[in-house]
Design a protein around this motif. Structure first.
Motif, PDB file in Angstrom:
ATOM      1  N   HIS A  35     -11.427   2.131  15.981  1.00  0.00           N
ATOM      2  CA  HIS A  35     -11.681   0.747  15.569  1.00  0.00           C
ATOM      3  C   HIS A  35     -11.443   0.643  14.070  1.00  0.00           C
ATOM      4  O   HIS A  35     -12.123   1.307  13.291  1.00  0.00           O
ATOM      5  CB  HIS A  35     -13.131   0.349  15.875  1.00  0.00           C
ATOM      6  N   VAL A  36     -10.481  -0.201  13.687  1.00  0.00           N
ATOM      7  CA  VAL A  36     -10.163  -0.344  12.269  1.00  0.00           C
ATOM      8  C   VAL A  36     -10.471  -1.776  11.813  1.00  0.00           C
ATOM      9  O   VAL A  36     -10.092  -2.733  12.474  1.00  0.00           O
ATOM     10  CB  VAL A  36      -8.681   0.016  11.999  1.00  0.00           C
ATOM     11  N   SER A  37     -11.210  -1.897  10.688  1.00  0.00           N
ATOM     12  CA  SER A  37     -11.566  -3.217  10.154  1.00  0.00           C
ATOM     13  C   SER A  37     -11.071  -3.313   8.713  1.00  0.00           C
ATOM     14  O   SER A  37     -10.810  -2.298   8.069  1.00  0.00           O
ATOM     15  CB  SER A  37     -13.090  -3.390  10.096  1.00  0.00           C
ATOM     16  N   TYR A  38     -11.029  -4.554   8.207  1.00  0.00           N
ATOM     17  CA  TYR A  38     -10.767  -4.728   6.783  1.00  0.00           C
ATOM     18  C   TYR A  38     -12.035  -4.413   6.010  1.00  0.00           C
ATOM     19  O   TYR A  38     -13.152  -4.762   6.439  1.00  0.00           O
ATOM     20  CB  TYR A  38     -10.333  -6.168   6.472  1.00  0.00           C
ATOM     21  N   GLY A  39     -11.885  -3.746   4.884  1.00  0.00           N
ATOM     22  CA  GLY A  39     -13.045  -3.420   4.056  1.00  0.00           C
ATOM     23  C   GLY A  39     -12.561  -2.881   2.731  1.00  0.00           C
ATOM     24  O   GLY A  39     -11.369  -2.572   2.568  1.00  0.00           O
ATOM     25  N   ASP A  40     -13.472  -2.773   1.774  1.00  0.00           N
ATOM     26  CA  ASP A  40     -13.103  -2.304   0.452  1.00  0.00           C
ATOM     27  C   ASP A  40     -14.348  -1.684  -0.177  1.00  0.00           C
ATOM     28  O   ASP A  40     -15.452  -2.220  -0.030  1.00  0.00           O
ATOM     29  CB  ASP A  40     -12.644  -3.513  -0.386  1.00  0.00           C
ATOM     30  N   LEU A  41     -14.156  -0.581  -0.878  1.00  0.00           N
ATOM     31  CA  LEU A  41     -15.316   0.084  -1.510  1.00  0.00           C
ATOM     32  C   LEU A  41     -15.986  -0.803  -2.556  1.00  0.00           C
ATOM     33  O   LEU A  41     -17.118  -0.570  -2.932  1.00  0.00           O
ATOM     34  CB  LEU A  41     -14.882   1.395  -2.170  1.00  0.00           C
ATOM     35  N   LEU A  42     -15.260  -1.819  -3.031  1.00  0.00           N
ATOM     36  CA  LEU A  42     -15.846  -2.703  -4.043  1.00  0.00           C
ATOM     37  C   LEU A  42     -16.571  -3.886  -3.408  1.00  0.00           C
ATOM     38  O   LEU A  42     -17.160  -4.700  -4.113  1.00  0.00           O
ATOM     39  CB  LEU A  42     -14.758  -3.186  -5.009  1.00  0.00           C
ATOM     40  N   ASP A  43     -16.524  -3.984  -2.090  1.00  0.00           N
ATOM     41  CA  ASP A  43     -17.147  -5.104  -1.386  1.00  0.00           C
ATOM     42  C   ASP A  43     -18.411  -4.595  -0.681  1.00  0.00           C
ATOM     43  O   ASP A  43     -18.421  -4.287   0.516  1.00  0.00           O
ATOM     44  CB  ASP A  43     -16.138  -5.670  -0.374  1.00  0.00           C
ATOM     45  N   THR A  44     -19.490  -4.507  -1.460  1.00  0.00           N
ATOM     46  CA  THR A  44     -20.703  -3.826  -0.982  1.00  0.00           C
ATOM     47  C   THR A  44     -21.317  -4.506   0.237  1.00  0.00           C
ATOM     48  O   THR A  44     -21.777  -3.830   1.163  1.00  0.00           O
ATOM     49  CB  THR A  44     -21.754  -3.762  -2.112  1.00  0.00           C
ATOM     50  N   SER A  45     -21.321  -5.846   0.244  1.00  0.00           N
ATOM     51  CA  SER A  45     -21.965  -6.519   1.379  1.00  0.00           C
ATOM     52  C   SER A  45     -21.191  -6.251   2.668  1.00  0.00           C
ATOM     53  O   SER A  45     -21.780  -6.082   3.738  1.00  0.00           O
ATOM     54  CB  SER A  45     -22.114  -8.010   1.120  1.00  0.00           C
ATOM     55  N   GLY A  46     -19.857  -6.189   2.555  1.00  0.00           N
ATOM     56  CA  GLY A  46     -19.039  -5.877   3.734  1.00  0.00           C
ATOM     57  C   GLY A  46     -19.333  -4.465   4.243  1.00  0.00           C
ATOM     58  O   GLY A  46     -19.432  -4.227   5.453  1.00  0.00           O
ATOM     59  N   ILE A  91     -12.021   1.713   7.642  1.00  0.00           N
ATOM     60  CA  ILE A  91     -11.647   0.485   6.944  1.00  0.00           C
ATOM     61  C   ILE A  91     -10.317   0.661   6.220  1.00  0.00           C
ATOM     62  O   ILE A  91      -9.984   1.744   5.728  1.00  0.00           O
ATOM     63  CB  ILE A  91     -12.726   0.009   5.943  1.00  0.00           C
ATOM     64  N   VAL A  92      -9.560  -0.450   6.209  1.00  0.00           N
ATOM     65  CA  VAL A  92      -8.333  -0.497   5.418  1.00  0.00           C
ATOM     66  C   VAL A  92      -8.439  -1.699   4.492  1.00  0.00           C
ATOM     67  O   VAL A  92      -9.128  -2.669   4.798  1.00  0.00           O
ATOM     68  CB  VAL A  92      -7.056  -0.639   6.287  1.00  0.00           C
ATOM     69  N   ARG A  93      -7.744  -1.634   3.341  1.00  0.00           N
ATOM     70  CA  ARG A  93      -7.760  -2.752   2.408  1.00  0.00           C
ATOM     71  C   ARG A  93      -6.675  -3.731   2.779  1.00  0.00           C
ATOM     72  O   ARG A  93      -5.623  -3.360   3.276  1.00  0.00           O
ATOM     73  CB  ARG A  93      -7.539  -2.243   0.987  1.00  0.00           C
ATOM     74  N   ARG A  94      -6.913  -4.975   2.487  1.00  0.00           N
ATOM     75  CA  ARG A  94      -5.921  -6.006   2.760  1.00  0.00           C
ATOM     76  C   ARG A  94      -4.697  -5.753   1.884  1.00  0.00           C
ATOM     77  O   ARG A  94      -4.810  -5.375   0.720  1.00  0.00           O
ATOM     78  CB  ARG A  94      -6.533  -7.382   2.464  1.00  0.00           C
ATOM     79  N   ASN A  95      -3.530  -5.913   2.464  1.00  0.00           N
ATOM     80  CA  ASN A  95      -2.286  -5.664   1.747  1.00  0.00           C
ATOM     81  C   ASN A  95      -1.293  -6.735   2.175  1.00  0.00           C
ATOM     82  O   ASN A  95      -1.305  -7.159   3.326  1.00  0.00           O
ATOM     83  CB  ASN A  95      -1.793  -4.267   2.157  1.00  0.00           C
ATOM     84  N   SER A  96      -0.419  -7.175   1.261  1.00  0.00           N
ATOM     85  CA  SER A  96       0.491  -8.276   1.627  1.00  0.00           C
ATOM     86  C   SER A  96       1.514  -7.848   2.672  1.00  0.00           C
ATOM     87  O   SER A  96       2.117  -8.673   3.342  1.00  0.00           O
ATOM     88  CB  SER A  96       1.190  -8.810   0.382  1.00  0.00           C
ATOM     89  N   VAL A  97       1.734  -6.531   2.812  1.00  0.00           N
ATOM     90  CA  VAL A  97       2.644  -6.048   3.858  1.00  0.00           C
ATOM     91  C   VAL A  97       1.782  -5.348   4.914  1.00  0.00           C
ATOM     92  O   VAL A  97       1.358  -4.220   4.702  1.00  0.00           O
ATOM     93  CB  VAL A  97       3.686  -5.061   3.271  1.00  0.00           C
ATOM     94  N   PRO A  98       1.503  -6.019   6.036  1.00  0.00           N
ATOM     95  CA  PRO A  98       0.543  -5.455   6.992  1.00  0.00           C
ATOM     96  C   PRO A  98       0.924  -4.060   7.487  1.00  0.00           C
ATOM     97  O   PRO A  98       0.063  -3.225   7.735  1.00  0.00           O
ATOM     98  CB  PRO A  98       0.531  -6.447   8.150  1.00  0.00           C
ATOM     99  N   GLU A  99       2.228  -3.779   7.572  1.00  0.00           N
ATOM    100  CA  GLU A  99       2.659  -2.464   8.081  1.00  0.00           C
ATOM    101  C   GLU A  99       2.116  -1.321   7.215  1.00  0.00           C
ATOM    102  O   GLU A  99       1.910  -0.218   7.698  1.00  0.00           O
ATOM    103  CB  GLU A  99       4.198  -2.367   8.133  1.00  0.00           C
ATOM    104  N   HIS A 100       1.887  -1.585   5.924  1.00  0.00           N
ATOM    105  CA  HIS A 100       1.386  -0.519   5.047  1.00  0.00           C
ATOM    106  C   HIS A 100      -0.033  -0.090   5.424  1.00  0.00           C
ATOM    107  O   HIS A 100      -0.495   0.951   5.013  1.00  0.00           O
ATOM    108  CB  HIS A 100       1.388  -0.968   3.581  1.00  0.00           C
ATOM    109  N   GLN A 101      -0.721  -0.951   6.171  1.00  0.00           N
ATOM    110  CA  GLN A 101      -2.110  -0.630   6.499  1.00  0.00           C
ATOM    111  C   GLN A 101      -2.216   0.277   7.714  1.00  0.00           C
ATOM    112  O   GLN A 101      -3.279   0.723   8.071  1.00  0.00           O
ATOM    113  CB  GLN A 101      -2.880  -1.933   6.765  1.00  0.00           C
ATOM    114  N   GLN A 102      -1.133   0.472   8.402  1.00  0.00           N
ATOM    115  CA  GLN A 102      -1.229   1.259   9.626  1.00  0.00           C
ATOM    116  C   GLN A 102      -0.053   2.215   9.751  1.00  0.00           C
ATOM    117  O   GLN A 102       0.333   2.579  10.852  1.00  0.00           O
ATOM    118  CB  GLN A 102      -1.289   0.329  10.832  1.00  0.00           C
ATOM    119  N   SER A 103       0.492   2.617   8.586  1.00  0.00           N
ATOM    120  CA  SER A 103       1.694   3.439   8.678  1.00  0.00           C
ATOM    121  C   SER A 103       1.394   4.855   9.153  1.00  0.00           C
ATOM    122  O   SER A 103       2.244   5.512   9.710  1.00  0.00           O
ATOM    123  CB  SER A 103       2.389   3.468   7.312  1.00  0.00           C
ATOM    124  N   ARG A 104       0.166   5.316   8.955  1.00  0.00           N
ATOM    125  CA  ARG A 104      -0.128   6.698   9.343  1.00  0.00           C
ATOM    126  C   ARG A 104      -0.995   6.793  10.593  1.00  0.00           C
ATOM    127  O   ARG A 104      -1.147   7.868  11.148  1.00  0.00           O
ATOM    128  CB  ARG A 104      -0.820   7.434   8.202  1.00  0.00           C
TER     129      ARG A 104
END
Ligand code: F7E
Length: 322
Positions: A53-64, A31-44
């Motif tokens: 397989h990469v999805s949006y997710g966040d440790l604070l979003d328990t249901s997700g 999982i990656v967190r949503r970021n206003s600059v999408p390139e930051h989510q896949q720079s590495r």
């Protein structure tokens, strides 16, 4: 085909672990967190890879988290996501505690309720030891935890709750207590990459000075690539247990800076100045890890030395900065 689920997949460790597990034939989800600059989510990480397989997710979003784990049914879960910068944890202490402490608990809850047969790895940190040093000048699994930062305090909670879930619910949940680990992929506001990048900029005439905080702190620096191998060994041990991962060698920030500048034929004293803005309200002066248990149990040894680690980082920035 084994399946792994990684939080913090786009971080330094997440990206190396992904490459390592794909190489072993795993299907990797992250999982990656949503970021206003999408390139930051896949720079590495290179997203267009088979079995990744990469999805949006966040440790604070328990249901997700629960939904993802229920659908994926991973064999191994690696919790590497965190607000990982110690000094910045003093600026955003509540966010750090929510993400690093409660975030780990959220993931443990989602794991317990959706795929309790999986194995779980918690990225614990030498920052938890804080001011504790054994009489032989090392920290090891039995060393008391006396953290000196909001980051360290939050990591102590995550470490303890992982052990608590292991015992309470009979889960295969483990901690790797990793000492500092670096690479060319390290964020350049951590001290090793900050020093190397600045030294190369100075060498190439693009900068004049380097501002640092406390140069007398000692750290045990290893390579992230060696440490992700250890994570995989620790999670796959027959007995769920906690292990220190460290090189056993400690250098001061000053020694590291001197090494980098001298490799580039410069004297650091001509360029480095102290700026109090990079000091921490409470400092952690000395870290040196004893990883004998890890070495004995799995025959783990690091492939990189302090010198080959720093040389790889210097080489990287020499190529980057033309
Ligand atoms: O600082 C000193 C600073 O930010 C190392 C994280 O991965 O490892 C890391 O935490 C030392 C400290 O790493 C500057 O005071 C001096 O003593 O590279 P760092 P860290 O705080 O040890 C642990 C194991 C983790 O778990 C963390 O997530 O260097 N230092 N001058 C400086 N540090 C920074 N960042 N910037 C300076 O200008």
């Amino acid at each position: 085909m084994k399946k792994a689920f990684i939080t913090g997949i786009n971080g330094q460790d997440g990206s190396y672990l992904t490459e390592y597990l794909l190489g072993l034939g795993y299907e990797v989800h992250g999982i990656v967190r949503r970021n206003s600059v999408p390139e930051h989510q896949q720079s590495r990480i290179e997203l267009a890879r088979e079995n990744l397989h990469v999805s949006y997710g966040d440790l604070l979003d328990t249901s997700g988290l629960y939904k993802l784990l229920s659908n994926i049914q991973p064999d191994e879960i690696y919790n590497l996501a965190a607000q990982s910068h110690v000094r910045i944890s003093f600026d955003v202490p509540q966010f750090t505690a929510q993400t690093n402490a409660l975030g780990a608990l959220n993931l443990l809850e989602a794991y317990r309720n959706s795929c309790p047969q999986a194995k779980y790895y918690q990225a614990s940190s030498s920052e938890m030891f804080g001011t504790s040093v054994e009489s032989d000048n090392y920290q090891r699994e039995t060393t008391p935890l006396k953290p000196t930062s909001p980051y360290g305090c939050a990591k102590v909670f995550a470490y303890n709750i992982t052990r608590n879930y292991r015992k309470s619910y009979n889960l295969h949940a483990v901690n790797g207590i990793l000492f500092n680990h670096e690479s060319p992929r390290r964020g350049s506001n951590f001290v090793t990459n900050k020093v190397v990048k600045a030294a190369v900029l100075i060498k190439k005439g693009k900068a004049d000075i380097l501002e640092l905080g406390n140069m007398d702190a000692y750290r045990d620096w290893g390579h992230s690539k060696d440490y992700v191998r250890a994570m995989h060994m620790i999670i796959n041990h027959d007995i769920a247990d906690d292990f220190v991962v460290a090189t056993g060698e400690s250098h001061s920030v000053r020694e590291m800076t001197e090494y980098v500048f001298s490799k580039l034929d410069m004297n650091y004293k001509d360029y480095v100045v102290q700026n109090p803005k990079f000091l921490r309200p409470e400092e952690l002066p000395y870290l040196r890890g004893d990883s004998s248990r890890l070495r004995k149990t799995f025959n783990w040894t690091p492939e990189y030395t302090f010198e080959s680690l720093m040389d790889e980082m210097i080489e990287f920035w020499m190529q980057q900065i033309k």
